[in-house]
Design a protein around this motif. Structure first.
Motif, PDB file in Angstrom:
ATOM      1  N   ARG A  40      -6.423   9.901   0.459  1.00 48.74           N
ATOM      2  CA  ARG A  40      -6.243   8.677   1.283  1.00 48.74           C
ATOM      3  C   ARG A  40      -5.988   9.050   2.781  1.00 48.74           C
ATOM      4  O   ARG A  40      -5.101   8.421   3.475  1.00 48.74           O
ATOM      5  CB  ARG A  40      -5.095   7.723   0.779  1.00 48.74           C
ATOM      6  CG  ARG A  40      -4.845   7.423  -0.782  1.00 48.74           C
ATOM      7  CD  ARG A  40      -3.871   6.878  -1.228  1.00 48.74           C
ATOM      8  NE  ARG A  40      -3.562   5.497  -0.590  1.00 48.74           N
ATOM      9  CZ  ARG A  40      -3.973   4.275  -1.094  1.00 48.74           C
ATOM     10  NH1 ARG A  40      -4.563   4.425  -2.346  1.00 48.74           N
ATOM     11  NH2 ARG A  40      -3.742   3.148  -0.369  1.00 48.74           N
ATOM     12  N   ASP A  42       0.731  -1.309  -0.097  1.00 54.23           N
ATOM     13  CA  ASP A  42       0.219   0.046  -0.097  1.00 54.23           C
ATOM     14  C   ASP A  42       0.818   1.203   0.175  1.00 54.23           C
ATOM     15  O   ASP A  42       0.458   2.342  -0.618  1.00 54.23           O
ATOM     16  CB  ASP A  42      -0.942   0.009   1.150  1.00 54.23           C
ATOM     17  CG  ASP A  42      -2.084  -0.828   0.869  1.00 54.23           C
ATOM     18  OD1 ASP A  42      -2.302  -1.318  -0.156  1.00 54.23           O
ATOM     19  OD2 ASP A  42      -2.810  -1.286   1.912  1.00 54.23           O
ATOM     20  N   ARG A  43       1.941   1.306   0.803  1.00 48.60           N
ATOM     21  CA  ARG A  43       2.773   2.470   0.713  1.00 48.60           C
ATOM     22  C   ARG A  43       3.401   2.685  -0.500  1.00 48.60           C
ATOM     23  O   ARG A  43       3.622   3.781  -1.158  1.00 48.60           O
ATOM     24  CB  ARG A  43       3.678   2.086   1.878  1.00 48.60           C
ATOM     25  CG  ARG A  43       4.526   3.366   2.607  1.00 48.60           C
ATOM     26  CD  ARG A  43       5.676   2.841   3.546  1.00 48.60           C
ATOM     27  NE  ARG A  43       6.647   1.971   3.184  1.00 48.60           N
ATOM     28  CZ  ARG A  43       7.434   2.377   2.380  1.00 48.60           C
ATOM     29  NH1 ARG A  43       7.606   3.614   1.734  1.00 48.60           N
ATOM     30  NH2 ARG A  43       8.628   1.392   1.815  1.00 48.60           N
ATOM     31  N   ALA A  73       0.585   3.583  -3.189  1.00 47.15           N
ATOM     32  CA  ALA A  73      -0.130   4.822  -2.843  1.00 47.15           C
ATOM     33  C   ALA A  73       0.036   6.080  -3.918  1.00 47.15           C
ATOM     34  O   ALA A  73      -1.108   6.437  -4.497  1.00 47.15           O
ATOM     35  CB  ALA A  73       0.184   5.530  -1.421  1.00 47.15           C
ATOM     36  N   GLY A  82      -5.485   0.064  -2.321  1.00 44.75           N
ATOM     37  CA  GLY A  82      -5.334  -0.550  -0.987  1.00 44.75           C
ATOM     38  C   GLY A  82      -5.240  -2.265  -1.523  1.00 44.75           C
ATOM     39  O   GLY A  82      -6.112  -2.830  -2.211  1.00 44.75           O
TER      40      GLY A  82
END
Ligand SMILES: Nc1ncnc2c1ncn2[C@@H]1O[C@H](COP(=O)(O)OP(=O)(O)OP(=O)(O)O)[C@@H](O)[C@H]1O
Ligand SMILES: [Mg+2]
Lengths: 788, 240
Positions: free
Chosen positions: A574, A234-235, A238, A244
């Protein structure tokens, strides 16, 4: 040479064959249920596991708007990641000439260089597309079958707004599309939703994704932490519009398949043991009674000098013979039905192969339990009789202690005829026997309730979902978000009577340390088509602020109205925000969160956007509308709720109905076995008495009534008890059915009770008729020659 | 009573025969029995075991049908009656007493009698019937609380309570000692005299024959001899 005793055994079996068969059938039903239920579930679980393994089904899934290919290398370096595959995946509308209603497909890329590493397809026919071939596709086998497509058939699709003609070069199956479900659909509909595999280069070109990907698949190393990997992915993703990553639990096909297997497991974990226990109880009770009837003969055998052991063995053999017939019948039927059920589900899931898992331990347990129940029942009765002195045994079991009771005053007060007094005294005089019969019949009713209730509950769920909640005729899902003005455009299309927008945002919802992926669906303040229902099933207004959570989601998060939850947006900027739970609403499908569409748009800070629109249609102008819809570039999927419903019912009819019918059929056999044996043994017990009444001038009808009214009283008294126990079974099963994906409401309506009782009463009537025929043939003179 | 007119015939059989077939074997239980009995008559049937007495009694009691021949009760043709008609015949006209009392164990003495009075046309009260057999004080006892002789007397009370035209008894004293047997026979003769029920009694005890108007001897499925007793004995005068 067979001994005289063994010959007696054979004669007894022949003489008592209808009863012996009825007992054997009850046992067989218990054995069969366990074998078929456990067998089908084990086979399907095993098949799924093998399928996932052979085809390297991914563990973690992620979608992005567009991420450069080089990112994949960074993901491969994450601790615990075993393999990574990137690809392009898009849902698009199809234009199928032979079909008026719009269909869609998910387009998935196949690597041009080298082989697939994850989510391998199993080619069923033809070949894969040539690298870079823009018109060659492989389609999912069920989709091809539903349309009668063969290698070389062509169809059109609207890819990124451009209509293209595609040629089928192969058909395939894939573990990630076992349950190929379109958005807003409830059941896979292979006609309206398919999977299309294309060359990566060709698909990327169509969606301007050259050198980039939209889908990411990861397989984890053994022992890796899924959540840690997801967090890391996810990091990394992003910045590229990642929605996700998620594990298998949230993969649509897997989740639905899992829910189905959970249901199957609930069926096999709850119903069969109940059946088995019920069957065992009945066999035990019936055999005990049957042997008590043999009392005089046992006394005689002992008087002649047979040892207790010899007599005991004789009856054990008798019971074992019945039990073995029952176990053999049950094992055969269970294996046959279990294999059939596995095939049926295997077909439904389109597994490319099936592994039949009929473990010997299940047979051992099933046969062992029934055999033990039978033998314990026989021993209990036989030892009781064997212990008596022969002289005592040869006299009838002292019915001596008929006493005047309170009941007698009642008889007197009601001026009941003596025949009714006989019936009543008989019932009261043998409380253990009457109670046993009562409980036995009640259990027969209860397993029928336990088998039937799900029909009513699913009808209820359909009624709530389609009549009260999702009342739209169609739902259009846009490709990405659209300006609110898109709704007006759709509303102007021919045949559209009402259009209602929605905005859907993927989120993670957290409370304390529980987290779930869900979508927040924004709706107009007072939706008219796709409505949200309160716990009283009346439609509710959208809350002005905060969320409306489905009761299941609220329960999982352990929150109530007034609590706050943390919401992490998986799109847009987000952010993580906290939102109040404004209300808890009803919902059977999935983990749902609703809000006012204004709230959602403020949350996303992207202006007034919509994800799709629900429509109410003028049925007479469907064709015209469909023609227009097929060409709308904005739409990726058109759900047709009425078609969905029909499909839902049809599939249910196939799966659940078959399943429940099998159980209900076995339950009916048990019901019949119990009632028939009860009536038959009563006849044996009272045959002499009844024959002497015939001599006194009582008609056949009159003496039949004496016997059958006893049965009738027990059958009637047993019904409420059976309903109660059956409701308990339903509660247990509803709990077993529950998954995070859906919940079967526990609705046991009057029809269920009525049907269960009807079957039992029907079984009683048939047994009554059979017994009545025997009463008609009672030998009056033979009775007079013998002493009691 | 007018001595000139003989009492009317109650039973009449002509060439009554009964053959039991079990597989290959044929057993001729009755081989042509011609028999008549008048109203109020007390007849004792004697004969060796297997001579056909019970078979005969069962046929004229409407429990069984002959293989050939005729059996009449008044104007009822028993050999050609339907099952239902035979049931009605037993219900309305016949009282049975058997060797094994055949009482309903779950009903008290009074209730066992009431079982019959409930379905009869002109019954007496159950208490009355029990008084006649001398059991007025044991009415609420269940069969298991009564001795064999008492049970047999309940059976007689049950048989007579409907005021039957005929009383058919198959070894009513067979299971009893002589003292108890006398009480049972006494009950039978009293019923015969006070109600005028034609009474047929099967017995193995030749002594009992002395209490009858007529003695019929069976042998090998036929009537071998018929004797009329010039003088009858009272039951208490016979012993065995
Ligand atoms: N159901 C039957 N099947 C075959 N034979 C039978 C049957 N009932 C009676 N019999 C035969 O018919 C013959 C007459 O029997 P029945 O019972 O009338 O004799 P009985 O004179 O009453 O003898 P007992 O004094 O021993 O009671 C006997 O030989 C008997 O074996
Ligand atoms: Mg006899």
């Amino acid at each position: 040479m067979t001994s005289a005793l063994d010959r007696k055994l054979l004669r007894d079996l022949v003489r008592l064959w209808p009863q012996a068969l009825a007992i054997a059938l009850v046992m067989a039903a218990g054995v069969a249920t366990l074998i078929l239920g456990v067998g089908a579930h084990a086979s399907l679980s095993e098949t799924r596991a093998a399928y996932y393994e052979r085809n390297r089904f991914s563990d973690v899934f992620a979608s992005v708007t567009r991420a450069p290919e080089r990112i994949a290398a960074r993901i491969a370096e994450i601790d615990g990641v075993g393999a990574v595959e990137t690809r392009v995946g898009k849902i698009a509308l199809l234009d199928l000439s032979e079909m008026p209603e719009p269909a869609s497909a998910i387009f998935v890329s196949l690597p041009d260089l080298g082989e697939q590493t994850l989510d391998l397809i199993t080619l069923r026919s033809g070949r894969t597309p040539l690298p870079g071939a823009t018109r060659e596709v492989v389609v999912s086998e069920p989709f091809a079958q539903a349309h009668g497509y063969e290698i070389g058939s062509t169809f059109s699709a609207i890819l990124n707004g451009v209509k293209r003609e595609l040629t089928i070069v192969g058909t395939a199956l894939s573990p990630e599309f076992v349950y190929a479900l379109g958005p807003w659909d409830l059941m896979p509909d292979d006609r309206r939703f398919g999977v299309v595999w294309m060359s990566r280069a060709a698909l990327a070109a169509a969606y301007d994704l050259e050198g980039a990907f939209s889908d990411l698949r990861v397989r984890l190393l053994r022992g890796a932490s899924e959540s840690a990997v997801i967090e890391e992915i996810d990091r990394i993703l992003a910045p590229y519009g990642g929605e996700g990553a998620h594990g298998r639990k949230d993969q649509l096909s897997h989740a639905f398949l899992d829910a189905e297997l959970t249901q199957l497991q609930a069926m096999s974990r709850i119903l069969p043991p109940i059946f088995l226990v019920v069957a065992a109880f009945l066999v035990n009770m019936t055999l005990a009674r049957l042997i008590t009837l043999e009392r005089e003969q046992i006394g005689l055998l002992k008087a002649l000098g047979y040892s207790n052991l010899a007599v005991g063995m004789h009856y054990l053999k008798f019971v074992a013979a019945i039990a073995l017939i029952g176990a053999a019948l049950g094992s055969a039927a269970g294996t046959w039905l279990g294999t059939g059920l596995t095939r049926m589900y295997g077909d439904f899931f389109h597994f490319p192969f099936l592994i039949f898992q009929m473990s010997p331990s299940v047979y051992l347990v099933a046969v062992g339990v029934t055999l033990a129940a039978a033998i314990v029942g026989a021993l209990k009765a036989a030892t009781g009789v064997v212990r008596l002195a022969p002289a005592v045994a040869m006299t009838p079991p002292a019915p001596a202690r008929y006493r005047r009771t309170l009941l007698d005053r009642l008889h007197a007060a009601l001026r009941m005829p003596q025949s009714a007094v006989m019936t009543m005294r008989h019932l009261v005089r043998y409380p253990a026997r009457s109670l046993g019969g009562l409980v036995g019949i009640a259990l027969a009713t209860s397993i029928l309730v336990g088998s039937f209730w799900s029909f009513g509950s699913i009808e209820f769920m359909i009624d709530v979902t389609f009549q009260r909640s999702d009342r739209q005729d169609a739902t259009i899902t846009f490709v990405g978000e659209r300006e609110a003005s898109a709704v007006q455009e759709i509303a102007r299309l021919p045949g559209v009577m009402a259009a209602e927008p929605y905005r859907s945002v993927p989120v993670k919802i957290r409370a304390a340390n529980v987290e779930r992926r869900a979508a927040i669906t924004g709706k107009p303040d007072d939706p008219d088509l796709s409505r949200v229902l309160g716990s009283d099933l009346a439609p509710v207004h959208m809350p002005e602020t905060g969320l409306a959570l489905s009761d299941q989601l609220a329960a999982i998060l352990r929150v109530e109205t007034g609590d706050v939850v943390e919401v992490e947006l998986m799109a847009g900027d987000r952010r993580t925000v906290t939102m109040p739970v404004a209300m808890v609403v009803e919902g059977y499908l999935g983990l749902m969160a609703y809000a006012d569409i204004g709230t959602v748009n403020r949350l996303m800070r992207e202006g007034a956007l919509v994800s799709g629109v629900h429509l109410s249609l003028d049925e007479t102008r469907r064709e015209a509308l469909f023609a227009e819809l097929k060409a709308i570039p904005a739409a990726s999927f058109v759900a047709l709720q009425r078609v969905s419903l029909a499909k839902f019912r049809e599939t249910l009819a196939q799966n659940l109905l078959t399943m429940v019918s099998i159980y209900a059929g076995l339950a009916a056999i048990i019901a019949f076995g119990v009632v028939y044996n009860f009536a038959r043994i009563s006849l044996s017990e009272q045959g002499r008495e009844l024959a002497s009444l015939r001599v006194l001038g009582f008609t056949k009808a009159e003496i039949s009534w004496i016997l059958l009214s006893e049965l009738a009283i027990l059958v009637l008294l047993a019904q409420p008890l059976g309903w109660l126990i059956g409701y308990g079974f339903a509660v247990a099963m509803a709990a077993g059915f529950e998954s995070e994906l859906y919940r079967v409401p526990l609705v046991v309506n009057r029809e269920v009770y009525a049907w269960a009782s009807l079957v039992v009463v029907g079984a009683a009537l048939v047994s009554g008729l059979i017994v009545r025929r025997r009463i008609d043939r009672l030998d009056l003179i033979a009775v007079l020659k013998t002493r009691e | 009573m007018n001595v000139e007119t003989p009492p009317p015939l109650v039973f009449r059989t002509r060439a009554l025969a009964k053959v039991y077939r079990t597989g290959e074997v044929e057993v001729h239980a009755l081989r042509g029995v011609d028999f008549e009995a008048c109203a109020g008559e007390f007849v004792v049937l004697l004969g060796p075991s297997g001579s056909g007495k019970s078979t005969f009694l069962n046929i004229i009691g409407g429990l069984d049908r002959p293989t050939s021949g005729e059996a009449w009760f008044q104007d009822h043709d028993l050999s050609r009656s339907s099952d239902a008609a035979l049931t009605a015949y037993r219900r309305d006209h016949v009282g049975f007493v058997f060797q094994f009392y055949n009482l309903v164990p779950s009903l008290s003495a009074r209730e066992n009698v009431r079982l019959v009075t409930e379905i009869a046309r002109h019954p007496m009260r159950p208490e009355e019937a029990l008084d006649i057999v001398g059991l007025g004080d044991r009415m609420d006892h269940f069969p298991a609380q009564l001795s064999g002789g008492e049970q047999q007397r309940v059976a007689i009370a049950r048989a007579i309570a409907k005021r039957p035209e005929v009383l058919l008894c198959d070894e009513p004293t067979g299971a009893l000692d002589s003292k108890t047997g006398v009480k049972v026979l006494d009950a039978l003769t009293r019923v015969n005299e006070s109600f005028g029920a034609t009474t047929l009694v099967i017995t193995h005890n030749a002594g009992i024959a002395a209490i009858a108007h007529r003695v019929v001897r069976f042998a090998d499925g036929r009537i071998q001899a018929v004797e009329t007793n010039a003088a009858r004995l009272r039951p208490e005068e016979v012993t065995w």
